[in-house]
Design a protein around this motif. Structure first.
Motif, PDB file in Angstrom:
ATOM      1  N   VAL A 149       0.859  -1.186   0.000  1.00  0.00           N
ATOM      2  CA  VAL A 149       0.000   0.000   0.000  1.00  0.00           C
ATOM      3  C   VAL A 149       0.892   1.231   0.000  1.00  0.00           C
ATOM      4  O   VAL A 149       1.811   1.355   0.813  1.00  0.00           O
TER       5      VAL A 149
ATOM      6  N   VAL B 236      -3.695   5.576   1.021  1.00  0.00           N
ATOM      7  CA  VAL B 236      -5.076   5.210   1.318  1.00  0.00           C
ATOM      8  C   VAL B 236      -5.929   6.384   0.876  1.00  0.00           C
ATOM      9  O   VAL B 236      -5.808   7.486   1.416  1.00  0.00           O
TER      10      VAL B 236
ATOM     11  N   TYR C 168      -7.378   1.518  -1.917  1.00  0.00           N
ATOM     12  CA  TYR C 168      -5.973   1.484  -1.543  1.00  0.00           C
ATOM     13  C   TYR C 168      -5.187   1.660  -2.827  1.00  0.00           C
ATOM     14  O   TYR C 168      -5.450   0.973  -3.810  1.00  0.00           O
TER      15      TYR C 168
END
Length: 192
Positions: free
Chosen positions: A151, A154, A159
């Protein structure tokens, strides 16, 4: 990857070929399977069918606007269409915009094999692969993490994720590949 003429062979008996106008019914079927919530709309069968077609056209227009140089592939296994891959092969990164596998073909590692093939090709060019996957109601994040994606941001409801070839600076480096571009599309919830 091989030339774009004909089929591009991948791992595990899979292949990619450019989507053609004759593939539209198959592509619409994949779109319907990946967005079952649209069928919850109030209205008759004709209304729901028109809603899916309208949303599909909107998605296609957005794709053309944000990723004008994307490639739209049909994923085949032993000559049978089993999925779709939309990817933008940029100079700084490859953006996986859409990866869908027919419901009847899921659970066989098809999506993972396609991603691994992309990783091998991108890695040989020392390019990262970026994507966005939904935060809720999806299994994509876990699948992509198992494939080495991390990731990078966010941005509800998605994501942002990236995979970097060995030796190429990854997340946490000065700038993430692809900058701060917002996702229009997302990789499908289920890639296996």
């Amino acid at each position: 990857m091989a030339s774009l003429a004909g089929s591009i062979p991948l791992a595990a008996g899979l292949g990619l070929r450019l989507a053609a106008p004759a593939d539209e019914p198959f592509l619409l079927q994949l779109f319907r399977e990946s967005r079952p919530w649209l069928a919850w709309a109030e209205g008759g069968r004709d209304f729901v069918h028109a809603l899916y077609e309208q949303q599909y056209r909107t998605l296609r227009a957005g794709l053309e606007a944000h990723y004008p140089e994307h490639l739209d592939f049909v994923i085949e296994r032993t000559g049978q269409a089993v999925g779709r891959l939309i990817v933008d092969l940029g100079y700084a990164d490859w953006r996986l915009s859409e990866l869908q596998v027919l419901a009847a073909a899921r659970g066989r590692g098809i999506g993972s094999d396609v991603v691994r093939s992309l990783q091998a090709a991108a890695g040989s060019r020392r390019l990262p692969i970026t994507l966005a996957t939904p935060m809720l109601g999806a299994t994509g994040k876990g699948v992509y993490e198992r494939l080495g994606f991390r990731v990078t941001a966010v941005r509800p409801p998605h994501y942002e994720m990236a995979w970097h070839p060995p030796g190429l600076p990854g997340p946490g480096a000065a700038a993430a590949p692809g900058g701060a571009r917002m996702p229009l599309l997302h990789a499908a919830d289920r890639t296996d």
